[in-house]
Design a protein around this motif. Structure first.
Motif, PDB file in Angstrom:
ATOM      1  N   GLN A  11      -9.023 -35.950  13.251  1.00 42.98           N
ATOM      2  CA  GLN A  11      -8.124 -35.349  12.267  1.00 42.98           C
ATOM      3  C   GLN A  11      -6.812 -36.140  12.110  1.00 42.98           C
ATOM      4  OE1 GLN A  11      -9.186 -32.887  10.335  1.00 42.98           O
ATOM      5  NE2 GLN A  11      -7.267 -33.031   9.191  1.00 42.98           N
ATOM      6  N   ARG A  12      -6.255 -36.567  13.288  1.00 43.27           N
ATOM      7  CA  ARG A  12      -4.948 -37.261  13.212  1.00 43.27           C
ATOM      8  C   ARG A  12      -5.071 -38.602  12.481  1.00 43.27           C
ATOM      9  NH1 ARG A  12      -6.790 -38.502  18.255  1.00 43.27           N
ATOM     10  NH2 ARG A  12      -6.836 -40.756  18.556  1.00 43.27           N
ATOM     11  N   ASP A  13      -6.266 -39.223  12.535  1.00 49.12           N
ATOM     12  CA  ASP A  13      -6.454 -40.497  11.835  1.00 49.12           C
ATOM     13  C   ASP A  13      -6.683 -40.280  10.346  1.00 49.12           C
ATOM     14  OD1 ASP A  13      -6.135 -41.902  14.077  1.00 49.12           O
ATOM     15  OD2 ASP A  13      -8.254 -42.376  14.407  1.00 49.12           O
ATOM     16  N   LEU A  14      -7.310 -39.114  10.016  1.00 46.09           N
ATOM     17  CA  LEU A  14      -7.651 -38.851   8.604  1.00 46.09           C
ATOM     18  C   LEU A  14      -6.442 -38.979   7.699  1.00 46.09           C
ATOM     19  CD1 LEU A  14     -10.120 -35.859   8.227  1.00 46.09           C
ATOM     20  CD2 LEU A  14     -10.357 -38.176   7.369  1.00 46.09           C
ATOM     21  N   GLU A  15      -5.244 -38.563   8.249  1.00 47.04           N
ATOM     22  CA  GLU A  15      -4.037 -38.606   7.409  1.00 47.04           C
ATOM     23  C   GLU A  15      -3.538 -40.027   7.210  1.00 47.04           C
ATOM     24  OE1 GLU A  15      -1.517 -36.104   9.717  1.00 47.04           O
ATOM     25  OE2 GLU A  15      -2.955 -34.462   9.502  1.00 47.04           O
ATOM     26  N   ARG A  16      -4.012 -40.964   8.063  1.00 49.20           N
ATOM     27  CA  ARG A  16      -3.408 -42.286   8.029  1.00 49.20           C
ATOM     28  C   ARG A  16      -4.355 -43.420   7.639  1.00 49.20           C
ATOM     29  NH1 ARG A  16       0.525 -43.656  12.649  1.00 49.20           N
ATOM     30  NH2 ARG A  16       1.079 -45.083  10.975  1.00 49.20           N
ATOM     31  N   ILE A  17      -5.642 -43.119   7.516  1.00 49.12           N
ATOM     32  CA  ILE A  17      -6.591 -44.226   7.311  1.00 49.12           C
ATOM     33  C   ILE A  17      -6.357 -44.999   6.011  1.00 49.12           C
ATOM     34  CG2 ILE A  17      -8.517 -43.503   8.788  1.00 49.12           C
ATOM     35  CD1 ILE A  17      -9.684 -42.074   6.372  1.00 49.12           C
ATOM     36  N   PHE A  18      -5.639 -44.360   5.032  1.00 50.24           N
ATOM     37  CA  PHE A  18      -5.401 -45.073   3.763  1.00 50.24           C
ATOM     38  C   PHE A  18      -4.145 -45.940   3.832  1.00 50.24           C
ATOM     39  CE2 PHE A  18      -8.082 -41.511   2.503  1.00 50.24           C
ATOM     40  CZ  PHE A  18      -9.061 -42.182   1.778  1.00 50.24           C
ATOM     41  N   GLU A  19      -3.439 -45.904   5.005  1.00 52.70           N
ATOM     42  CA  GLU A  19      -2.250 -46.754   5.136  1.00 52.70           C
ATOM     43  C   GLU A  19      -2.694 -48.190   5.390  1.00 52.70           C
ATOM     44  OE1 GLU A  19       0.303 -45.309   8.236  1.00 52.70           O
ATOM     45  OE2 GLU A  19       0.326 -43.302   7.371  1.00 52.70           O
ATOM     46  N   LYS A  20      -1.825 -49.113   4.941  1.00 53.68           N
ATOM     47  CA  LYS A  20      -2.147 -50.530   5.126  1.00 53.68           C
ATOM     48  C   LYS A  20      -2.216 -50.866   6.609  1.00 53.68           C
ATOM     49  CE  LYS A  20       1.069 -51.829   2.476  1.00 53.68           C
ATOM     50  NZ  LYS A  20       2.244 -52.536   2.080  1.00 53.68           N
ATOM     51  N   PHE A  21      -3.132 -51.642   6.997  1.00 54.96           N
ATOM     52  CA  PHE A  21      -3.328 -52.164   8.361  1.00 54.96           C
ATOM     53  C   PHE A  21      -3.625 -51.083   9.399  1.00 54.96           C
ATOM     54  CE2 PHE A  21       0.089 -54.986   6.514  1.00 54.96           C
ATOM     55  CZ  PHE A  21      -0.788 -55.953   6.098  1.00 54.96           C
ATOM     56  N   TYR A  22      -3.816 -49.829   8.941  1.00 47.45           N
ATOM     57  CA  TYR A  22      -4.088 -48.788   9.931  1.00 47.45           C
ATOM     58  C   TYR A  22      -5.559 -48.825  10.318  1.00 47.45           C
ATOM     59  CZ  TYR A  22      -4.050 -44.553  12.589  1.00 47.45           C
ATOM     60  OH  TYR A  22      -4.159 -43.668  13.626  1.00 47.45           O
ATOM     61  N   ARG A  23      -5.820 -48.858  11.615  1.00 45.23           N
ATOM     62  CA  ARG A  23      -7.207 -48.872  12.080  1.00 45.23           C
ATOM     63  C   ARG A  23      -7.387 -47.797  13.140  1.00 45.23           C
ATOM     64  NH1 ARG A  23     -10.065 -53.873  13.714  1.00 45.23           N
ATOM     65  NH2 ARG A  23     -11.743 -52.675  12.769  1.00 45.23           N
ATOM     66  N   GLY A  24      -8.475 -47.071  13.045  1.00 49.09           N
ATOM     67  CA  GLY A  24      -8.769 -46.057  14.051  1.00 49.09           C
ATOM     68  C   GLY A  24      -9.342 -46.708  15.302  1.00 49.09           C
ATOM     69  N   ASN A  25      -9.686 -45.861  16.286  1.00 46.57           N
ATOM     70  CA  ASN A  25     -10.198 -46.417  17.547  1.00 46.57           C
ATOM     71  C   ASN A  25     -11.717 -46.523  17.566  1.00 46.57           C
ATOM     72  OD1 ASN A  25      -7.678 -46.721  18.657  1.00 46.57           O
ATOM     73  ND2 ASN A  25      -7.599 -44.559  19.238  1.00 46.57           N
ATOM     74  N   GLN A  26     -12.367 -46.078  16.475  1.00 46.52           N
ATOM     75  CA  GLN A  26     -13.823 -46.095  16.483  1.00 46.52           C
ATOM     76  C   GLN A  26     -14.350 -47.529  16.542  1.00 46.52           C
ATOM     77  OE1 GLN A  26     -11.801 -44.782  14.239  1.00 46.52           O
ATOM     78  NE2 GLN A  26     -12.832 -43.253  12.997  1.00 46.52           N
ATOM     79  N   GLU A  27     -15.464 -47.665  17.236  1.00 44.45           N
ATOM     80  CA  GLU A  27     -16.124 -48.977  17.343  1.00 44.45           C
ATOM     81  C   GLU A  27     -16.861 -49.276  16.049  1.00 44.45           C
ATOM     82  OE1 GLU A  27     -16.846 -51.531  19.700  1.00 44.45           O
ATOM     83  OE2 GLU A  27     -14.900 -50.770  20.439  1.00 44.45           O
ATOM     84  N   ARG A  28     -16.737 -50.484  15.536  1.00 42.61           N
ATOM     85  CA  ARG A  28     -17.529 -50.871  14.350  1.00 42.61           C
ATOM     86  C   ARG A  28     -18.849 -51.440  14.814  1.00 42.61           C
ATOM     87  NH1 ARG A  28     -14.575 -52.285   9.347  1.00 42.61           N
ATOM     88  NH2 ARG A  28     -16.408 -53.522   8.820  1.00 42.61           N
ATOM     89  N   SER A  29     -19.926 -51.022  14.186  1.00 42.93           N
ATOM     90  CA  SER A  29     -21.204 -51.616  14.568  1.00 42.93           C
ATOM     91  C   SER A  29     -21.376 -52.964  13.859  1.00 42.93           C
ATOM     92  CB  SER A  29     -22.351 -50.669  14.205  1.00 42.93           C
ATOM     93  OG  SER A  29     -22.345 -50.451  12.826  1.00 42.93           O
ATOM     94  N   GLN A  30     -20.574 -53.184  12.815  1.00 40.11           N
ATOM     95  CA  GLN A  30     -20.637 -54.446  12.069  1.00 40.11           C
ATOM     96  C   GLN A  30     -19.372 -55.243  12.349  1.00 40.11           C
ATOM     97  OE1 GLN A  30     -23.238 -55.269   9.972  1.00 40.11           O
ATOM     98  NE2 GLN A  30     -24.184 -53.419  10.795  1.00 40.11           N
ATOM     99  N   PRO A  31     -19.447 -56.572  12.281  1.00 40.98           N
ATOM    100  CA  PRO A  31     -18.232 -57.358  12.478  1.00 40.98           C
ATOM    101  C   PRO A  31     -17.253 -57.140  11.318  1.00 40.98           C
ATOM    102  CG  PRO A  31     -20.044 -58.767  11.787  1.00 40.98           C
ATOM    103  CD  PRO A  31     -20.623 -57.397  12.002  1.00 40.98           C
ATOM    104  N   GLY A  32     -16.023 -57.574  11.521  1.00 40.79           N
ATOM    105  CA  GLY A  32     -15.012 -57.454  10.458  1.00 40.79           C
ATOM    106  C   GLY A  32     -14.007 -56.376  10.795  1.00 40.79           C
ATOM    107  N   GLY A  33     -13.258 -55.956   9.810  1.00 39.60           N
ATOM    108  CA  GLY A  33     -12.281 -54.895  10.033  1.00 39.60           C
ATOM    109  C   GLY A  33     -10.873 -55.443  10.114  1.00 39.60           C
TER     110      GLY A  33
END
Ligand code: ADP
Length: 501
Positions: free
Chosen positions: A440-462
């Motif tokens: 929930q706390r990330d949901l408010e911020r994911i549209f901010e520039k350079f903001y990244r959550g702690n979830q692991e990406r299964s694909q490279p990049g990010g």
């Protein structure tokens, strides 16, 4: 145009003439002075005539039957005290001395020529001396009174000036006495903290019943130290406080403190720190992301260049495909960075046209199906969804970003669904995945520039730019974008765009 210093006076039927206030005051003063001179002259003249009344009567050959008027008594001389005091009152010491000397000259002819007494100068001389001293004393007293009232006026003017400065100040001003009681506060302080004259400062500012232990600056301020500190109210407002010693009108050394509201500045500073942190994270992330495909490409190319090792056709194709994928990754990263800077510079202006969103979905989904064959892609488009009016390339970029995220944050074998429907004059597109979800706390911020959550990406990049770019693109096309999510169940990203009219 007249100024405030001007006043208008009627002018004998010739219309209105203007006199400056200053001129008028000066004329009045001048007229008063002339009148004072006249009164003094009349007073002095009357006394002198009365002094020589007998002689004047003799010259006029007009004998009155009243002896008192013919002889000179101390009473006649005493009358001269009136013009001397008058001169002392209006013309101060100099006036008193001049009129006293003039009186002495009036007394002289009688003393020297007419008096039958042995010491004719003694009594007039004594009178002149005493009257002169009294006149000088009155003149000095008048000078003192006038000086005091002038000083009082000056102090009043200065105080009024200071009060009007304090009243207009944006910063709060608070004076606290050695007994911790609030003695003064300006309107800005009252606006920020409410009325509190007479209250204890610790009650007024901190709502406490005892004086503050560590934060109290009173004792050091009373020793002459100027203290600067930050004062925060429940984390909602922050003030820059400067406390300095101040001697009040009763001679008590008090603390004068100014309170400047720096809440906004503090917020901007915190945001800047956060942005700087994100930028350095991004820089290291971008460097890492650029280096890993480059290292892969370098490794593959080195293998291909080794002449002593014969590679089979399949291996060569696999290596070349690897180069192609890594190049795509590099291109996407560079494109994201370029897009962001174009958007920030306002140089990516939408070129709007009418089209069906289904046309974009078909093309983008096919590409994703080919790139990620283990994910299960579904498309659900309501019948009769109208055309939208937006920039085709920009909407395509948004859909691509959302689908790439859906793939990156979900396991292989899970469903990714794109659904389209018409709502309230807009067309809504949703991308649903069955991935890790977003706290929930990330949901408010994911549209901010350079903001990244702690979830692991299964694909490279990010890079933390994909959603910021998507949001900016949807906004320039007159739409809105938002997300919903349940942890470990998945996320839904929605965006709405206007229907073509
Ligand atoms: P990134 O390049 O890191 O994916 P984005 O701007 O695309 O940057 O996304 C910002 C953050 O939002 C991600 O770091 C991730 O934490 C979160 N996020 C975006 N899409 C999803 C998704 N489908 N599922 C879970 N988390 C997501």
């Amino acid at each position: 145009m007249g100024t405030v210093n001007e006043l208008t006076k009627p002018d004998g039927g010739n219309g209105l003439s203007r006199y400056s206030l200053y001129q008028w005051a000066r004329d009045t003063q001048y007229r008063r002075r002339i009148l004072s001179y006249c009164i003094l002259f009349v007073l002095f003249w009357d006394c002198a005539v009365f002094y020589y009344f007998g002689e004047i009567m003799d010259i006029a050959d007009w004998h009155l039957n009243w002896d008192f008027l013919y002889g000179v008594h101390d009473i006649q001389r005493f009358l001269f005290i009136a013009p001397i005091l008058y001169a002392a009152y209006y013309f101060r010491i100099k006036g008193a001395v001049l009129v006293t000397l003039a009186s002495f000259f009036v007394f002289l002819p009688r003393a020297l020529i007419m008096s039958p007494y042995p010491d004719p100068l003694l009594r007039p001389g004594l009178f002149t001396l005493i009257a002169g001293i009294i006149g000088i004393l009155v003149g000095m007293a008048r000078n003192g009174v006038e000086q005091r009232s002038r000083l009082e006026g000056l102090v009043r003017k200065e105080r009024d000036k200071l009060m009007s400065v304090l009243e207009r100040m944006e910063d709060g001003v608070l004076i606290v006495g050695p007994d911790y009681r609030v003695r003064f506060m300006n309107p800005a302080m009252e606006r920020e903290f409410g009325e509190g004259i007479g209250a204890y400062c610790y009650q007024y500012l901190r709502n406490s019943d005892v004086p503050c232990k560590e934060n109290c600056k009173l004792s050091s301020v009373f020793r002459g130290v100027i203290e600067r500190s930050e004062y925060s109210i429940r984390g909602t407002r922050t003030y820059d406080v400067i406390a300095s010693p101040f001697t009040d009108s009763d001679g008590q050394v008090c603390q004068l403190a100014t309170f400047r509201n720096i809440t906004q500045r503090k917020k901007v500073e915190e945001e800047l720190v956060e942005i700087n942190k994100m930028k350095s994270e991004l820089l290291s992330n971008v460097t890492h992301e650029l280096r890993s495909p480059l290292s892969s490409i370098k490794g593959i190319v080195s293998s291909l260049l080794q002449k002593d090792i014969k590679l089979g056709e399949d291996t060569t194709e696999m290596l070349l495909r690897g180069i192609s994928e890594e190049t795509d990754r590099l291109a996407s990263l560079v494109t994201n960075l370029l897009n962001m800077s174009k958007l920030e510079a306002g140089a990516w202006v939408p070129d709007k046209e009418r089209f069906y969103i289904a046309d974009i979905i078909g093309e983008v989904i096919n590409k994703q199906r080919w790139a990620h064959p283990k994910h299960l892609f579904e498309v659900r488009i309501d019948p009769d969804v109208p055309e939208i009016y937006a920039d085709f390339g920009q909407v395509r970029q948004v859909l691509l970003n959302l689908l790439e995220n859906a793939v990156a944050y979900s396991e292989e074998g899970t469903h990714i669904t794109v659904a389209v429907r018409a709502v309230d004059g807009m067309v809504e597109t949703s991308v649903t995945d069955e991935g890790v979800g977003i706290p929930q706390r990330d949901l408010e911020r994911i549209f901010e520039k350079f903001y990244r959550g702690n979830q692991e990406r299964s694909q490279p990049g990010g890079t933390g730019l994909g959603l910021a770019i998507s949001q900016a693109l949807i906004h320039v096309n007159g739409g809105r974008i938002w997300a919903e999510s349940i942890i470990q169940k998945g996320s839904i990203f929605h965006f709405m765009l206007p229907i073509a009219r």
